[in-house]
Design an enzyme around this catalytic site. Structure first.
Site, short mmCIF file in Angstrom:
data_model
loop_
_atom_site.label_atom_id
_atom_site.label_comp_id
_atom_site.label_asym_id
_atom_site.label_seq_id
_atom_site.Cartn_x
_atom_site.Cartn_y
_atom_site.Cartn_z
N HIS A 207 0.80 -1.23 0.00
CA HIS A 207 0.00 0.00 0.00
C HIS A 207 0.83 1.28 0.00
CE1 HIS A 207 -3.21 -2.90 0.75
NE2 HIS A 207 -3.83 -2.08 -0.06
N ARG B 277 -10.67 3.50 -1.95
CA ARG B 277 -10.26 2.68 -0.81
C ARG B 277 -10.64 3.42 0.49
NH1 ARG B 277 -5.62 1.46 -4.31
NH2 ARG B 277 -5.28 -0.77 -4.37
N GLU C 26 -10.98 -11.12 -5.63
CA GLU C 26 -9.58 -11.17 -5.23
C GLU C 26 -9.24 -12.42 -4.43
OE1 GLU C 26 -8.70 -7.62 -2.99
OE2 GLU C 26 -10.53 -7.76 -1.80
N CYS D 105 -9.39 -3.41 -10.71
CA CYS D 105 -8.85 -2.25 -10.01
C CYS D 105 -7.51 -2.57 -9.36
CB CYS D 105 -9.85 -1.73 -8.98
SG CYS D 105 -10.27 -2.96 -7.75
N ARG E 68 -15.43 1.13 -2.21
CA ARG E 68 -15.23 -0.17 -1.56
C ARG E 68 -15.37 0.01 -0.06
NH1 ARG E 68 -9.55 -3.01 -2.09
NH2 ARG E 68 -8.93 -1.44 -0.58
N ASN F 197 -4.00 -7.45 -7.15
CA ASN F 197 -2.95 -7.42 -6.13
C ASN F 197 -3.13 -8.58 -5.17
OD1 ASN F 197 -2.53 -4.98 -7.34
ND2 ASN F 197 -3.44 -3.76 -5.72
N ASP F 198 -4.36 -8.76 -4.72
CA ASP F 198 -4.62 -9.86 -3.81
C ASP F 198 -4.85 -11.17 -4.56
OD1 ASP F 198 -4.40 -8.95 -1.12
OD2 ASP F 198 -6.11 -7.64 -1.51
C1 PEP Z 1 -6.36 -5.57 -5.05
O1 PEP Z 1 -6.25 -6.42 -4.17
O2 PEP Z 1 -6.00 -5.74 -6.21
C2 PEP Z 1 -6.96 -4.26 -4.73
C3 PEP Z 1 -7.21 -3.40 -5.67
O3 PEP Z 1 -7.18 -3.96 -3.43
P1 PEP Z 1 -6.04 -3.56 -2.39
O4 PEP Z 1 -4.79 -3.29 -3.15
O5 PEP Z 1 -6.52 -2.37 -1.65
O6 PEP Z 1 -5.94 -4.78 -1.53
MG MG Z 2 -7.25 -6.25 -2.31
#
Ligand code: PEP
Ligand code: MG
Length: 573
Positions: free
Chosen positions: A191, A298, A433, A504, A334, A456-457
Site C-alpha cells: 500500500h 479505498r 480477489e 482495479c 469499496r 494485487n490480492d
Molecule cells: C487488489 O487487491 O488488487 C486491490 C485493488 O485492493 P487492495 O490493493 O486495496 O488490496
Molecule cells: Mg485487495
C-alpha cells in the site's frame, strides 16, 4: 563511489535529491546503579528540555505543512512532558532506586502505558498510551545522545530512505520537500507503493540494503521507471538521468493531450478508464488526468487518517464530496478493507501469524456490524449526489456476499422508512480477489451487479506469495496463464449474466496486461490516476479484433509469465 542499488520500480518518475534516513535508532541501554543522583536528575531534565524544544519546533512546522489537526498530537506530547505526575515520578524513581535515568524513564513509562492500556472503557485514555510511548522514545534518544528521525522537520528537498514505510508514514510525507522514497522491503502492490503513485512520487522498493548503503545527505538519483537508486552519481549519471527525466516528461506531455478524449481503441471500441483513490483529496488528480470514473475508492484511508472511528456524518461528507466531484460519472466505493498491512490504532486487532489470511476486510465488517452499518448508512445517504456503486472487499463465499447485501438492504429500508432520500440505482458488487470466489465466478455473477478484479490480492493468494515481501516478489506474475485463466473466467462469467467486469488491481494499468484484457473484453480499467493517460494512449493504438489470437495463445498455449511477457512485447513492437 557511485553505487547502483537495484530494487522494484514502484512509482514512475526520476528524482534527484539528498538522502534522508527515516530509520529508527537503537534505543537499547543497560541498567546501571548511580551514586551521583543529582547529576542523573540533571541528565534527565536536560533530555526533557531538549525534547520539549524539539516538539515545539516540530509542532510549528507541522502546523504549516500538515495542518492544525496533525500538529495537535505534538501539543499532547508537550503536555506529557510538562506533567509533574510523569516527570516527577521519573525523578523520584532515580532518587529511590538509585538507577540511571534511562532505567527510571522506562520503569515509569511502562507503568503509565499499562495503566492507560488497561482503561478498556475509556478509549481516550487508552489512546494516550501511544503518546506516552512516543514521548518516552524522544526523551530516551536524548539521554542516549542519538538522533530520532523527524520527518515533519524536513525543510529541504530529500529522498526518503527507509526500511519500510507504513501507509500512515506515507500519508505524512510533505510533498513539497519529499521528492521520492526508496525502501529495503516491500513490493509493487504494497500500500505504500500504491500511495506513492497517487501522490505522484517516484518510488523504488525492495532494495534489500538501501538503509545500509545510504547515509544522510548522500546525493541519490531515484529511478522509479526502472527500479534503481544511484548513490553519489557521477557527472555522466546525472546527464543520463536528466535525459531520461526529460524524455519521460515529453512522453507525459503527449499523453496530456488525451485528457478530454474518450478511451476508444483503433477499431472503435469504447472502454472505461477509471482511477483509484484513497481520499477525497485525490479527486483533483482524477480530474486532471481525465479519468472516466472512480473504479476504486479505498475507504479504509478515511479510517486510518482519523483518531477514532469516523462518524456517519464525517463519512457522509467525504462520500458526498467524491460523488459530487465526479459530476455524475460512476464512483465505485469499496467498504472498509482494514487488516493485512492496514491497521487502525483505535481498533486493536488480534496479533496474527498471517494477517493477510486473517481477520480482514469483509470478515471484520460482518463481525463488527456496527462499524459496517455506519459506513453503509453514510454511503446510502450520499447516494443522491452522484452515481454510486458499492463493492465489498475479500469476498470468498457467496454467503459473505449475501450477508453483506442483507445488511445493506436493512440499512436502506431503515433510512427510507425515516424519509431519507436514497438512490434506487446503487449497484452492489464485489472485489474478485479471493481465488475461491474467482473459480466460482459463474455462480457469483447471478447475484452481483458487477465484479472488480483485485489482482494485487488475487495474485498474492493464487501464487501463495505475500505481496509485500520482496523475497518472493518474483511470484507477482500477472501474465502467468493461471492468473489469466482466472481473469478470463471472471470476465466471461459476468458477461454471461449480463453484468460488467472491471479490474482495479495494479495489473489494470500494466502495458503488457492491457492488450490481453482488451481481448478478453474487460469493461472497466481502474488504476492510479497517473497511469490513466498512458493507458488511454496505448489503447488508442490497439485493435481488439487483432488481439484475439494473442490472448488465446497467452491463455491456452503459454506456460509461463515470461512467455507471455515476451509474446505481448513482441506484439507491441
Ligand atoms: C487488489 O487487491 O488488487 C486491490 C485493488 O485492493 P487492495 O490493493 O486495496 O488490496
Ligand atoms: Mg485487495
Amino acid at each position: 563511489m557511485v553505487k547502483t542499488i537495484k530494487g522494484i520500480a514502484a512509482s514512475d518518475g526520476i528524482a534527484t535529491a539528498e538522502a534522508y534516513l527515516l530509520v529508527q535508532p537503537d534505543l537499547s541501554f543497560d541498567k546501571k546503579a548511580v551514586s551521583d543522583v543529582d547529576g542523573e536528575v540533571k541528565r534527565l531534565n536536560d533530555a526533557i528540555s531538549k525534547s520539549d524544544d524539539e516538539l515545539t519546533k516540530i509542532r510549528d512546522i507541522a502546523k504549516v505543512s500538515l495542518g492544525d489537526e496533525e500538529a495537535q498530537v505534538f501539543d499532547a506530547h508537550k503536555m506529557i512532558l510538562a506533567d509533574p505526575e510523569f516527570t516527577g515520578a521519573i525523578e523520584q524513581q532515580i532518587k529511590d532506586q538509585k538507577v540511571n535515568a534511562e532505567q527510571a524513564l522506562k520503569d515509569v513509562s511502562d507503568n503509565f502505558i499499562s495503566i492507560f492500556e488497561g482503561m478498556t472503557d475509556n478509549k481516550y485514555m487508552q489512546e494516550r498510551a501511544a503518546d506516552v510511548r512516543d514521548v518516552t522514545k524522544r526523551v530516551m534518544a536524548h539521554l542516549l545522545g542519538v538522533d530520532l528521525p523527524n520527518p515533519s522537520l524536513i525543510d529541504h528537498e530529500v529522498i526518503i530512505v527507509a526500511h519500510d514505510l507504513t501507509p500512515s508514514d506515507t500519508a505524512q510525507l510533505n510533498k513539497k520537500y519529499v521528492k521520492g522514497f526508496v525502501t529495503d522491503i516491500g513490493g509493487r502492490t504494497a500500500h505504500s507503493a500504491i500511495m506513492a503513485r497517487s501522490l505522484e512520487l517516484p518510488a523504488v522498493v525492495g532494495t534489500d540494503s538501501i538503509t545500509k548503503d545510504a547515509k544522510d545527505g548522500d546525493t541519490i538519483i531515484l529511478d522509479g521507471l526502472n527500479g534503481a537508486a544511484i548513490l553519489d552519481p557521477s557527472d555522466e549519471d546525472v546527464k543520463h538521468y536528466q535525459k531520461l527525466a526529460s524524455d519521460f516528461a515529453a512522453e507525459k506531455a503527449e499523453w496530456e493531450k488525451l485528457k478530454d478524449e474518450a478511451t476508444v481503441t483503433a477499431d472503435g471500441k469504447h472502454f472505461d478508464i477509471a482511477a483509484n483513490i484513497g481520499t477525497p483529496d485525490d479527486l483533483q488528480g482524477v480530474v486532471d488526468n481525465g479519468a472516466e470514473g472512480i473504479g476504486l475508492y479505498r475507504t479504509e484511508f478515511l479510517y486510518m487518517q482519523s483518531e477514532e472511528l469516523p462518524t456517519e456524518d464525517d463519512q457522509f461528507e467525504a462520500y458526498k464530496k467524491v460523488l459530487e466531484g465526479m459530476k455524475g460519472k460512476p464512483v465505485v466505493v469499496r467498504t472498509m478493507d482494514i487488516g493485512g498491512d492496514k491497521h487502525l490504532p483505535y481498533l486493536p486487532l488480534p496479533e496474527e501469524m498471517n494477517p493477510f489470511l486473517g481477520y480482514r476486510a469483509i470478515r471484520i465488517s460482518l463481525d463488527k456490524q456496527d462499524i459496517f452499518r455506519t459506513q453503509l448508512r453514510a454511503l446510502l445517504r450520499a447516494s443522491e449526489f452522484g452515481k454510486l456503486r458499492i463493492m465489498f472487499p475479500m469476498i470468498g463465499t457467496l454467503q459473505e456476499f449475501r450477508d453483506a447485501k442483507k445488511v445493506f438492504e436493512e440499512e436502506k429500508a431503515k433510512l427510507v422508512a425515516d424519509g431519507v432520500k436514497v438512490s434506487d440505482e446503487i449497484q452492489l458488487g464485489m472485489m474478485m480477489e479471493v481465488p475461491a470466489a474467482a473459480i466460482l465466478a459463474d455462480q457469483f455473477a447471478k447475484e452481483v451487479d458487477f465484479f472488480s478484479i483485485g489482482t494485487n490480492d488475487l495474485i498474492q493468494y493464487t501464487m501463495a506469495a505475500d505481496r509485500g515481501n520482496e523475497h518472493v516478489s518474483y511470484l507477482y506474475q500477472p501474465y502467468n496463464p493461471s492468473i489469466l485463466r482466472l481473469v478470463k473466467h471472471v470476465i466471461e462469467s459476468a458477461h454471461k449474466e449480463g453484468k460488467w467486469a472491471g479490474m482495479c488491481g495494479e495489473a489494470a494499468g500494466d502495458n503488457i496486461m492491457v492488450p490481453l484484457l482488451l481481448a478478453m473484453g474487460l469493461d472497466e480499467y481502474s488504476m492510479s490516476a497517473t497511469s490513466v493517460l498512458r493507458v488511454r494512449s496505448l489503447m488508442k493504438k490497439l485493435s481488439t479484433a487483432d488481439l484475439k489470437d494473442l490472448a488465446d495463445r497467452a491463455v491456452n498455449e503459454s506456460i509461463t509469465n515470461e512467455d507471455n511477457k515476451k509474446l505481448v512485447e513482441e506484439y507491441l513492437k
